[in-house]
Structure formats: C-alpha cells, structure tokens
Design a protein around this motif. Sequence first.
Motif, PDB file in Angstrom:
ATOM      1  N   VAL A 106       0.743  -1.210   0.122  1.00 14.94           N
ATOM      2  CA  VAL A 106       0.090  -0.211  -0.020  1.00 14.94           C
ATOM      3  C   VAL A 106       0.825   1.273   0.025  1.00 14.94           C
ATOM      4  N   PRO A 107       1.939   1.340   0.731  1.00 16.41           N
ATOM      5  CA  PRO A 107       2.770   2.605   0.569  1.00 16.41           C
ATOM      6  C   PRO A 107       3.128   3.045  -0.604  1.00 16.41           C
ATOM      7  N   TYR A 108       3.471   1.899  -1.776  1.00 18.89           N
ATOM      8  CA  TYR A 108       3.664   2.042  -2.947  1.00 18.89           C
ATOM      9  C   TYR A 108       2.462   2.777  -3.704  1.00 18.89           C
ATOM     10  N   LEU A 109       1.405   2.385  -3.419  1.00 17.37           N
ATOM     11  CA  LEU A 109       0.078   2.854  -4.181  1.00 17.37           C
ATOM     12  C   LEU A 109      -0.131   4.443  -3.811  1.00 17.37           C
ATOM     13  N   GLU A 110       0.290   4.535  -2.369  1.00 20.67           N
ATOM     14  CA  GLU A 110       0.216   5.726  -1.673  1.00 20.67           C
ATOM     15  C   GLU A 110       1.368   6.853  -2.613  1.00 20.67           C
ATOM     16  N   LEU A 111       2.432   6.429  -2.856  1.00 20.47           N
ATOM     17  CA  LEU A 111       3.259   7.126  -3.667  1.00 20.47           C
ATOM     18  C   LEU A 111       2.876   7.262  -5.034  1.00 20.47           C
ATOM     19  N   GLY A 112       2.317   6.313  -5.664  1.00 18.76           N
ATOM     20  CA  GLY A 112       2.040   6.487  -7.056  1.00 18.76           C
ATOM     21  C   GLY A 112       0.871   7.329  -7.095  1.00 18.76           C
ATOM     22  N   ALA A 113       0.011   7.237  -6.367  1.00 20.18           N
ATOM     23  CA  ALA A 113      -1.103   8.072  -6.316  1.00 20.18           C
ATOM     24  C   ALA A 113      -0.927   9.888  -6.148  1.00 20.18           C
ATOM     25  N   THR A 114       0.065   9.914  -5.256  1.00 20.19           N
ATOM     26  CA  THR A 114       0.542  11.276  -4.955  1.00 20.19           C
ATOM     27  C   THR A 114       1.224  11.784  -6.311  1.00 20.19           C
ATOM     28  N   VAL A 115       2.047  11.055  -6.901  1.00 19.24           N
ATOM     29  CA  VAL A 115       2.740  11.414  -7.922  1.00 19.24           C
ATOM     30  C   VAL A 115       1.769  11.672  -9.083  1.00 19.24           C
ATOM     31  N   LEU A 116       0.712  10.977  -9.390  1.00 20.60           N
ATOM     32  CA  LEU A 116      -0.057  11.107 -10.309  1.00 20.60           C
ATOM     33  C   LEU A 116      -1.126  12.092 -10.166  1.00 20.60           C
ATOM     34  N   ALA A 117      -1.220  12.728  -8.880  1.00 17.19           N
ATOM     35  CA  ALA A 117      -1.906  14.001  -8.514  1.00 17.19           C
ATOM     36  C   ALA A 117      -1.004  15.074  -8.686  1.00 17.19           C
ATOM     37  N   GLY A 118       0.089  14.962  -9.166  1.00 15.28           N
ATOM     38  CA  GLY A 118       0.978  16.218  -9.503  1.00 15.28           C
ATOM     39  C   GLY A 118       1.705  16.674  -8.270  1.00 15.28           C
ATOM     40  N   VAL A 119       1.673  15.851  -7.404  1.00 19.22           N
ATOM     41  CA  VAL A 119       3.127  16.266  -6.385  1.00 19.22           C
ATOM     42  C   VAL A 119       4.244  15.796  -6.733  1.00 19.22           C
ATOM     43  N   GLU A 120       5.348  16.759  -6.702  1.00 17.53           N
ATOM     44  CA  GLU A 120       6.623  16.480  -7.119  1.00 17.53           C
ATOM     45  C   GLU A 120       7.314  15.852  -5.887  1.00 17.53           C
ATOM     46  N   SER A 121       7.924  14.744  -6.633  1.00 17.67           N
ATOM     47  CA  SER A 121       8.644  13.830  -5.718  1.00 17.67           C
ATOM     48  C   SER A 121      10.221  14.455  -5.530  1.00 17.67           C
ATOM     49  N   ARG A 122      10.883  13.906  -4.800  1.00 21.46           N
ATOM     50  CA  ARG A 122      12.413  14.311  -4.687  1.00 21.46           C
ATOM     51  C   ARG A 122      13.179  13.864  -6.016  1.00 21.46           C
ATOM     52  N   ASN A 123      13.018  12.817  -6.370  1.00 24.74           N
ATOM     53  CA  ASN A 123      13.502  12.482  -7.910  1.00 24.74           C
ATOM     54  C   ASN A 123      12.596  12.447  -8.894  1.00 24.74           C
ATOM     55  N   ASP A 124      13.168  12.521 -10.134  1.00 29.79           N
ATOM     56  CA  ASP A 124      12.152  12.186 -11.214  1.00 29.79           C
ATOM     57  C   ASP A 124      11.741  10.874 -11.324  1.00 29.79           C
ATOM     58  N   GLN A 125      10.905  10.442 -12.092  1.00 31.15           N
ATOM     59  CA  GLN A 125      10.264   9.265 -12.313  1.00 31.15           C
ATOM     60  C   GLN A 125      11.260   7.888 -12.668  1.00 31.15           C
ATOM     61  N   LEU A 126      12.170   8.245 -13.446  1.00 28.26           N
ATOM     62  CA  LEU A 126      13.246   7.524 -13.887  1.00 28.26           C
ATOM     63  C   LEU A 126      14.164   6.932 -12.839  1.00 28.26           C
ATOM     64  N   ASN A 127      14.755   7.948 -12.068  1.00 27.09           N
ATOM     65  CA  ASN A 127      15.411   8.027 -11.009  1.00 27.09           C
ATOM     66  C   ASN A 127      14.771   7.031  -9.770  1.00 27.09           C
ATOM     67  N   LEU A 128      13.449   7.509  -9.526  1.00 27.18           N
ATOM     68  CA  LEU A 128      12.578   7.085  -8.517  1.00 27.18           C
ATOM     69  C   LEU A 128      12.553   5.343  -8.922  1.00 27.18           C
ATOM     70  N   LEU A 129      12.257   4.958 -10.035  1.00 25.07           N
ATOM     71  CA  LEU A 129      12.111   3.682 -10.304  1.00 25.07           C
ATOM     72  C   LEU A 129      13.416   2.994 -10.220  1.00 25.07           C
ATOM     73  N   LEU A 130      14.685   3.524 -10.438  1.00 26.36           N
ATOM     74  CA  LEU A 130      16.136   3.047 -10.127  1.00 26.36           C
ATOM     75  C   LEU A 130      16.371   2.820  -8.926  1.00 26.36           C
ATOM     76  N   VAL A 131      15.796   3.633  -7.932  1.00 24.55           N
ATOM     77  CA  VAL A 131      16.015   3.595  -6.476  1.00 24.55           C
ATOM     78  C   VAL A 131      15.183   2.442  -5.942  1.00 24.55           C
ATOM     79  N   ILE A 132      13.905   2.204  -6.574  1.00 27.11           N
ATOM     80  CA  ILE A 132      12.954   1.133  -5.990  1.00 27.11           C
ATOM     81  C   ILE A 132      13.559  -0.174  -6.377  1.00 27.11           C
ATOM     82  N   ALA A 133      13.955  -0.028  -7.529  1.00 26.97           N
ATOM     83  CA  ALA A 133      14.717  -1.639  -8.184  1.00 26.97           C
ATOM     84  C   ALA A 133      15.832  -1.972  -7.245  1.00 26.97           C
TER      85      ALA A 133
END
Length: 268
Positions: A106-133
């Motif tokens: 569920v925390p991943y769903l929370e992160l995805g929902a906020t990003v889709l809602a336009g909340v800017e995360s610390r990293n861009d989407q590509l680097n965020l996916l690399l950190v998660i992997a």
Amino acid sequence: MKTRFAIPATLLLSLAAPALQAQIPVPPPNAAADTIRKYQSPPQQPKQPFLKSKLFKATVVPAVLIGYGISTINDNGFYSSYDARRDILKTFPGFHTKADDYLQFVPYLELGATVLAGVESRNDQLNLLLVIAKSEAIMLGTVYALKTSTDILRPDGSANNAFPSGHTAQAFLAASIVHTELRDKSQWYGIGAYTIASSVGALRMLNNRHWQSDVFAGAGIGILSAHLAYLTHRNRWGRKPIARDVGLQPFWSPASGAGLTFRWQPKH
C-alpha cells in the motif's frame, strides 16, 4: 634698450619635472607571475564527525531495530519473542486475516497516487524507479540469505524460515521510500506510510506467522535497504524527464474541429 634673455627649453623641462612627477601617478611594477601555488593541492575541508555523517544517519535506526530483534530471538531478552507470542495468543485467540498480504504494498500505491496527482517527488520518475529496483534487490537478497541461514521455525510450525519477516521488510522499505521522496512536501505522507508498515508487522504476529524478533529485524532491514539504495545512487540517469520537453495539448477550431497539438522544446 631692452635686453631679452632666452631660456632654453631643456631648462624649463628640468625645472617642471618634479611637479609633473607629483601629478602623474607612476604605475607599480608588474608583480612576478605566481607559478608555484597553481601546483599546490587545494586546502582540504575538515572531516565531518561520524555521528553527523550520512552513513550514521542512514544506519542508526535500522541498527537499533535489527539489534533489538536479534536480542529477543526465542526466549532471550527482557521481553522475549516467546513472551510476546504468549500474550498475543491470550489476548487475540484464533485471530486470522490476509490483510497483511496486501497492506505491504500500500505505501507504493500511496506514492504512485501522489505522483499522479501532481505532487513533485524528490527524484524524477526514472531515478525513482531505479532507487526502488535497487532497494528491492538489496532487501530481497538480504531476507532470502537470512531465512535460509538462520533456519528458525515459525510460531505456527509451518516452516523453518521465520527470521526475518519478509512482509514487514517489504512494507517498511516502501514506507521509507515514500518518506524520503515526499517529506519536503509534507511529513504526513511518511507518517501514513509508516503507520501502514507497522500494521503489517503487527498483523504478522497476530496471525501467528512471525515472532517478535522477525518483525523488528524485518523492519530494520527494509529501512536499511532503502537508505543504502539512496546512498549509492548518484543520479547517473539525471536527465530531465521527457514530459518536460515533449507534450500533447488538445485544441479546437471551427475550421478543423478538435485535435491534439504536439509540442517539442529542444534543449539549449
């Protein structure tokens, strides 16, 4: 009869020379070129104390959680895993739910929902996916190695792979990433994610699937895996996301009707 005296021009110049020298500034002699200092090493910055270093801040909380979990394995510690299981079975007899199987993500769903809602995360989407992997690889490898090497029986007797709790590690890893990515926007994102992760650990114990030691160690491993991924990530893929340079915009005109316009902004 008047007598005229001719004063030589050289005499006038010799008399006026001191006054002219006083009025006209004389440029200083050129300083000798510094050809030595350019080969010297720049002054070194004072070394940061270990207690204030990024490595210490990234490992202190996970170390406490893992250390406490190890100290309560079996009947060890002031409140051992056996003590916790006895109190849980006494307070919640016959408890069973499968909610923890889903809440760990569920925390991943929370992160995805906020990003889709336009909340800017610390990293861009590509680097965020690399950190998660990278975090997932560290966590899964560590959990698998410990499960197979410790060979601890689960409290329900189903298997000998109790330590540590993989569900709890997964939940706290995701919660740590949510906290790191969104803490500059609001601390409540991290609070919500860690609350969900804590509920996963509690449910693993209530379901009689894990010991107290498994849950605490799993939480520490999950947080540590995320922190290590961030420490070793240097944004090597730090180009601007393509969405900032390329975009589609709807339009409408009486002549051509509705459609889409393609927008491309080349980098300068």
